[in-house]
Design a protein around this motif. Structure first.
Motif, PDB file in Angstrom:
ATOM      1  N   UNK A  14       0.830  -1.200   0.000  1.00 47.53           N
ATOM      2  CA  UNK A  14       0.000   0.000   0.000  1.00 47.53           C
ATOM      3  C   UNK A  14       0.865   1.251   0.000  1.00 47.53           C
ATOM      4  N   UNK A  15       2.179   1.072   0.069  1.00 54.33           N
ATOM      5  CA  UNK A  15       3.085   2.210  -0.079  1.00 54.33           C
ATOM      6  C   UNK A  15       3.993   1.934  -1.275  1.00 54.33           C
ATOM      7  N   UNK A  16       5.250   1.569  -1.002  1.00 57.69           N
ATOM      8  CA  UNK A  16       6.141   1.285  -2.129  1.00 57.69           C
ATOM      9  C   UNK A  16       6.550  -0.179  -2.152  1.00 57.69           C
ATOM     10  N   UNK A  17       5.763  -1.031  -1.480  1.00 56.73           N
ATOM     11  CA  UNK A  17       6.067  -2.457  -1.513  1.00 56.73           C
ATOM     12  C   UNK A  17       6.196  -2.945  -2.949  1.00 56.73           C
ATOM     13  N   UNK A  18       7.140  -3.826  -3.154  1.00 57.44           N
ATOM     14  CA  UNK A  18       7.518  -4.187  -4.519  1.00 57.44           C
ATOM     15  C   UNK A  18       7.066  -5.593  -4.888  1.00 57.44           C
ATOM     16  N   UNK A  19       6.165  -6.145  -4.090  1.00 60.81           N
ATOM     17  CA  UNK A  19       5.752  -7.520  -4.313  1.00 60.81           C
ATOM     18  C   UNK A  19       5.156  -7.779  -5.677  1.00 60.81           C
ATOM     19  N   UNK A  20       4.453  -6.794  -6.257  1.00 57.49           N
ATOM     20  CA  UNK A  20       3.826  -7.004  -7.563  1.00 57.49           C
ATOM     21  C   UNK A  20       4.587  -6.295  -8.686  1.00 57.49           C
ATOM     22  N   UNK A  21       5.799  -5.821  -8.419  1.00 57.25           N
ATOM     23  CA  UNK A  21       6.656  -5.242  -9.460  1.00 57.25           C
ATOM     24  C   UNK A  21       7.481  -6.345 -10.110  1.00 57.25           C
ATOM     25  N   UNK A  22       7.837  -6.145 -11.355  1.00 57.98           N
ATOM     26  CA  UNK A  22       8.801  -7.018 -11.999  1.00 57.98           C
ATOM     27  C   UNK A  22      10.203  -6.626 -11.537  1.00 57.98           C
ATOM     28  N   UNK A  23      11.103  -7.592 -11.490  1.00 57.12           N
ATOM     29  CA  UNK A  23      12.483  -7.302 -11.108  1.00 57.12           C
ATOM     30  C   UNK A  23      13.086  -6.248 -12.037  1.00 57.12           C
ATOM     31  N   UNK A  24      12.773  -6.326 -13.316  1.00 53.80           N
ATOM     32  CA  UNK A  24      13.315  -5.351 -14.274  1.00 53.80           C
ATOM     33  C   UNK A  24      12.811  -3.945 -13.983  1.00 53.80           C
ATOM     34  N   UNK A  25      11.578  -3.807 -13.515  1.00 54.54           N
ATOM     35  CA  UNK A  25      11.029  -2.489 -13.196  1.00 54.54           C
ATOM     36  C   UNK A  25      11.721  -1.887 -11.979  1.00 54.54           C
ATOM     37  N   UNK A  26      12.011  -2.727 -10.986  1.00 57.73           N
ATOM     38  CA  UNK A  26      12.726  -2.248  -9.799  1.00 57.73           C
ATOM     39  C   UNK A  26      14.138  -1.832 -10.170  1.00 57.73           C
ATOM     40  N   UNK A  27      14.810  -2.672 -10.959  1.00 53.64           N
ATOM     41  CA  UNK A  27      16.178  -2.359 -11.370  1.00 53.64           C
ATOM     42  C   UNK A  27      16.227  -1.064 -12.161  1.00 53.64           C
ATOM     43  N   UNK A  28      15.259  -0.847 -13.036  1.00 52.26           N
ATOM     44  CA  UNK A  28      15.211   0.405 -13.805  1.00 52.26           C
ATOM     45  C   UNK A  28      15.052   1.605 -12.878  1.00 52.26           C
ATOM     46  N   UNK A  29      14.168   1.495 -11.901  1.00 49.75           N
ATOM     47  CA  UNK A  29      13.949   2.613 -10.982  1.00 49.75           C
ATOM     48  C   UNK A  29      15.231   2.954 -10.239  1.00 49.75           C
TER      49      UNK A  29
END
Length: 427
Positions: A241-256
């Protein structure tokens, strides 16, 4: 009389214990040891430069437009100003006379060359996890930069915080010394990411709330908190509900992390500085390893899903917010808040907009901001400030609108919250 003797005996015992702790925590100057020669290998220095960037050393130890690593930068704390030291290899004012052993002890234990206890604004609570080999590489790099003769400035801390002896208590409560130990149950990639995030990256320093003593609990790591004296909120990385990354792709996190923008979000404020100074220089492999570790953080969503708060907003406020949004925001973010990612962030369903605290969206409207210019995104799209165009009522209305429109589940913002943050704008 007997009671007085008991009290006196207890005080003597406590004094002896404190003296023992003080002796152990202030080991004094290490025996004179050999310094690295001027011919430290280029490979070691290059490795050290990379690791120094991973640790974002330049962000604190360099004044804006000043000589690199020469110190002098004021670091505001709730207890007064700390002034960051010179870490160039100048013999008189820097670390030119230090040895690799003394540098490692400082990184690993938070104790300086002369036995002085360091204030925890220096992230030794994270750097303690750095290996001896990596510490030696960073030291070799620092010894290779141009020496700058610039005297260190004394800290300006209020009493009693200017008494370093009090740091014994802080260390007892909040400091756990020890190099990073890989988890054999996890992959090599996960362990590499954990080492970078928890050690050199010292990510928990911002993404973990601190108490009145400037300490934080390991059990609350990465659960989010206000960054002291910067008035930005570092969101929780353990809550979807904040910036939890559970539903992000690894590539999206790495890009950020490495680029500063992704299809799921954009960094602004203090995090933009971290990406600019540090994370953009990470290799693709290290950026991915950090993403793998962050994505695997346990999620702690204990509260029920929030519902839309639009019913709490008066019709006149909603209409004012809508008009401001159409006039100032819709061109980039779209009439329905769908944005144009990665250039212009999505607002509909954006958790950074709907978090419990509205500090960040208010600051973005007032201050504007740019994502960092990075090697992979050298010409980022930015957002202009609106503090000179919109009054406090209008800012409150438009931030309220984007927090509750399009099914967003944020809460309304009042004018007083905007006014408080506007007072922090530079004159």
């Amino acid at each position: 009389m007997r009671k007085s003797l008991q009290i006196l005996f207890s005080l003597v015992v406590l004094a002896l214990l404190a003296a023992g702790a003080w002796y152990l925590l202030r080991p004094g100057q290490l025996p004179n040891q050999s310094r690295p020669g001027p011919n430290a290998s280029t490979q070691l220095i290059t490795k050290g430069e990379y690791l120094a960037r991973a640790g974002d050393c330049v962000a604190c130890h360099t004044e804006p437009n000043g000589p690199m690593f020469a110190g002098g930068r004021a670091m505001a704390t709730p207890f007064g100003n700390l002034y960051v030291p010179n870490i160039t290899p100048d013999d008189d004012t820097g670390i030119g006379l230090w040895t690799p052993e003394e540098f490692y002890r400082m990184m690993h234990t938070g104790v300086s060359r002369d036995g002085t206890l360091l204030y925890p604004a220096m992230p030794f609570a994270s750097y303690t996890q750095v290996t001896r080999a990596d510490s030696d590489a960073i030291f070799a790099y620092l010894m290779s930069v141009p020496p700058i003769k610039q005297a260190n400035r004394a800290h300006e801390l209020r009493f009693p915080f200017n008494n370093r002896e009090l740091l014994i208590g802080w260390r007892t409560l909040y400091f756990r010394q020890g190099e990073f130990q890989p988890d054999p149950a996890q992959s090599a990639e996960w362990n590499r990411g954990a080492y970078l995030v928890r050690g050199l990256g010292h990510c928990a320093m911002c993404h973990t709330a601190v108490n009145a003593l400037g300490g934080s609990k390991e059990s609350q790591a990465f659960e989010g908190g206000m960054i002291p004296n910067q008035n930005w909120y570092a969101p929780s990385l353990t809550s979807n509900r904040e910036a939890g990354l559970g539903d992000w792709k690894v590539s999206e996190i790495a890009d950020l992390l490495q680029v500063g923008v992704s299809h799921r979000g954009t960094v602004y404020g203090p995090m933009a500085e971290v990406v600019y100074n540090s994370l953009q220089y990470m290799t693709d492999e290290d950026a991915r390893a950090m993403a793998v570790y962050l994505k695997a953080l346990p999620q702690k969503d204990d509260t029920p899903p929030p519902t839309s708060q639009a019913r709490l907003v008066g019709p006149e406020v909603m209409e004012t917010g809508r008009k401001v949004y159409v006039a100032q925001c819709a061109m980039c973010h779209g009439a329905e808040g769908k944005g144009q990612p990665p250039s212009f962030p999505i607002l509909a369903g954006n958790r950074s907009i709907t978090m419990a605290t509205p500090v960040n969206p208010i600051r973005m409207v007032l201050n504007g901001g740019y994502p960092p210019g990075t090697k992979k995104n050298p010409r980022p799209h930015g957002m202009p400030p609106f503090s000179h165009i919109l009054n406090d009522d209008e800012v409150a209305a438009v931030v309220t609108y984007i927090r509750v429109a399009w099914g967003n589940t944020g809460t309304p913002v009042d004018t007083a919250q905007v006014s408080d943050l506007r007072k922090l704008l530079p004159e």
